[in-house]
Design a protein around this motif. Structure first.
Motif: not given
Length: 409
Positions: A104, A106, A127, A129
């Motif tokens: 992940v 950010e 975000q 993924n």
């Protein structure tokens, strides 16, 4: 024969030996990557994406396109312009994922337009993924990977699903392990990664000849601290520097965050050297890559034996004992003398009490104040009277019993 003679050439042998010795203390531990674009997979293996920084991944939508520049930023592009959905900060926001998501990323501090009232006051955010492999729907175009899907939690928050071909996983890192010069610092090892400056010999990070001891503090996650084994040390060159390990870490005491273990290095320069000595510390960890780092020690001059270094403290202790005994004998002798010869008793018979009393009276100001007139002339309290002296002459006082006035002409 020519090849044999070439191999027996002295200069060739010296070069080969120097090359072998230069690799004697090559650190094989995990060194922190050159950038913050790295993460750990679910099994604590290091994934370094430094070469991927800025690589674009484009998702073509109906009205807008979303572009993810790896470890850099996320943008929404349309005919009206670009909208920034956050940038990859210098802090490490690259973490391990869960479920079908492997990693992940950010992104924060995007455009503030219409997002001024977000709870974190950080503007638009995103975000990403990351899936190591292919998209779940099987659709993926691109050499390195592609964006599988884009969704929006709000106009200020974007969720991007990115599938990439993850690099070959690196060594398994013992996360949470630190080594520093203070119980709450990690200058040498942080999160299981050897920091730059201690991965090999660096003269700028060397210790001087005058520094005989170095204390290192080790910490680890309490649930895994029992995996840490006793450290061992190697010195290059082998002769010329004596190194001894001690402390709780040297005895195998498991380090924890609340109770760090200490590793004390006692080193002594036996032989002076223009180039620094390399001291390699290896801390084995069961099931993980060993923690290894190098300390650099300068030896501008040879040092005496350890006993000679403590001789000064021994002399100081002996002199202190002699002074204490002499002072005791002097006090006892003076007390007996004043008791027998000067008939003094108690605390007054102690040597130096007269001087001490005089000093206390001087400090307190006793005997230096102005006495009241009534106290000075207590013998004439019934005969004293005052008259205003004349303006032309100054009054005088004659101590005669027949006079009844003071200050009269």
């Amino acid at each position: 024969m020519r090849s044999v003679k070439c191999c027996l050439n002295p200069s060739f042998i010296i070069i080969v030996v120097a090359a072998v010795l230069s690799q004697a203390l090559t650190v094989t531990s995990v060194v922190v990557p050159k950038s913050t674009c790295y993460a750990f997979d679910n099994s604590s293996h290091l994934l370094d994406f430094t070469d991927w920084i800025g690589s674009p991944f484009v998702y073509e939508g109906k009205d807008t396109d979303v572009v993810v520049r790896f470890c850099k930023d996320v943008e929404s592009r349309s005919q009206t312009g670009y909208v920034d959905f956050g940038r990859y900060d210098k802090f490490n926001y690259f973490v391990t994922g869960s479920g079908h998501v492997d990693l992940v990323q950010e992104f924060y501090n995007g455009d503030l337009l219409n997002c001024e009232h977000t709870f974190d006051k950080m503007g638009r955010t995103a975000q990403v993924n990351i899936i190591c492999g292919k998209c779940l729907n099987g659709q993926c175009k691109g050499q390195h990977g592609c964006i599988c899907n884009v969704s929006y939690e709000s106009t200020c928050r974007a969720i991007v699903e990115l599938a990439i071909q993850c690099e070959n996983p690196g060594p398994r890192v013992f996360k949470g392990f630190t080594v520093g010069f203070h119980p709450r610092s990690w200058e040498i090892v942080h999160n299981g990664l050897t920091q730059l400056g201690f991965e090999k010999s660096h003269p700028d990070f060397s210790f001087s000849t005058e520094q005989p001891h170095v204390t290192l503090y080790l910490t680890a996650i309490a649930s895994q601290s029992n995996l840490v084994k006793k450290p061992r040390v190697e010195v290059f060159p082998e002769n010329g520097l004596e190194v001894k390990l001690s402390g709780t870490a040297a005895t195998g005491n498991p380090p924890t965050t609340l109770s760090p273990s200490t590793l004390l290095l006692d080193w002594r320069c036996v032989k002076a050297r223009d180039t620094p000595y390399e001291v390699k510390i290896t801390i084995p960890v069961e099931g993980y890559e060993s923690i290894e780092f190098v300390l650099t020690k300068m030896c501008d001059s040879a040092q005496n034996q350890e006993e000679d270094a403590t001789r000064g403290w021994a002399i100081f202790g002996i002199i202190s004992c002699i002074l204490m005994v002499s002072s005791t004998l002097f006090c006892c002798g003076g007390f007996i003398y004043k008791t027998k010869m000067e008939s003094l008793h108690g605390i007054d018979a102690l040597p130096g009490m007269t001087v001490l009393s005089a000093c206390l009276e001087t400090v307190s100001g006793a005997g230096q104040g102005y006495s009241r007139i009534e106290e000075v002339n207590t013998g004439f309290t019934n005969e004293v009277s005052w008259e205003r002296p004349s303006s032309g002459t100054q009054g005088t006082w004659t101590p005669s019993p027949n006079e009844s006035k003071y200050g009269s002409m």
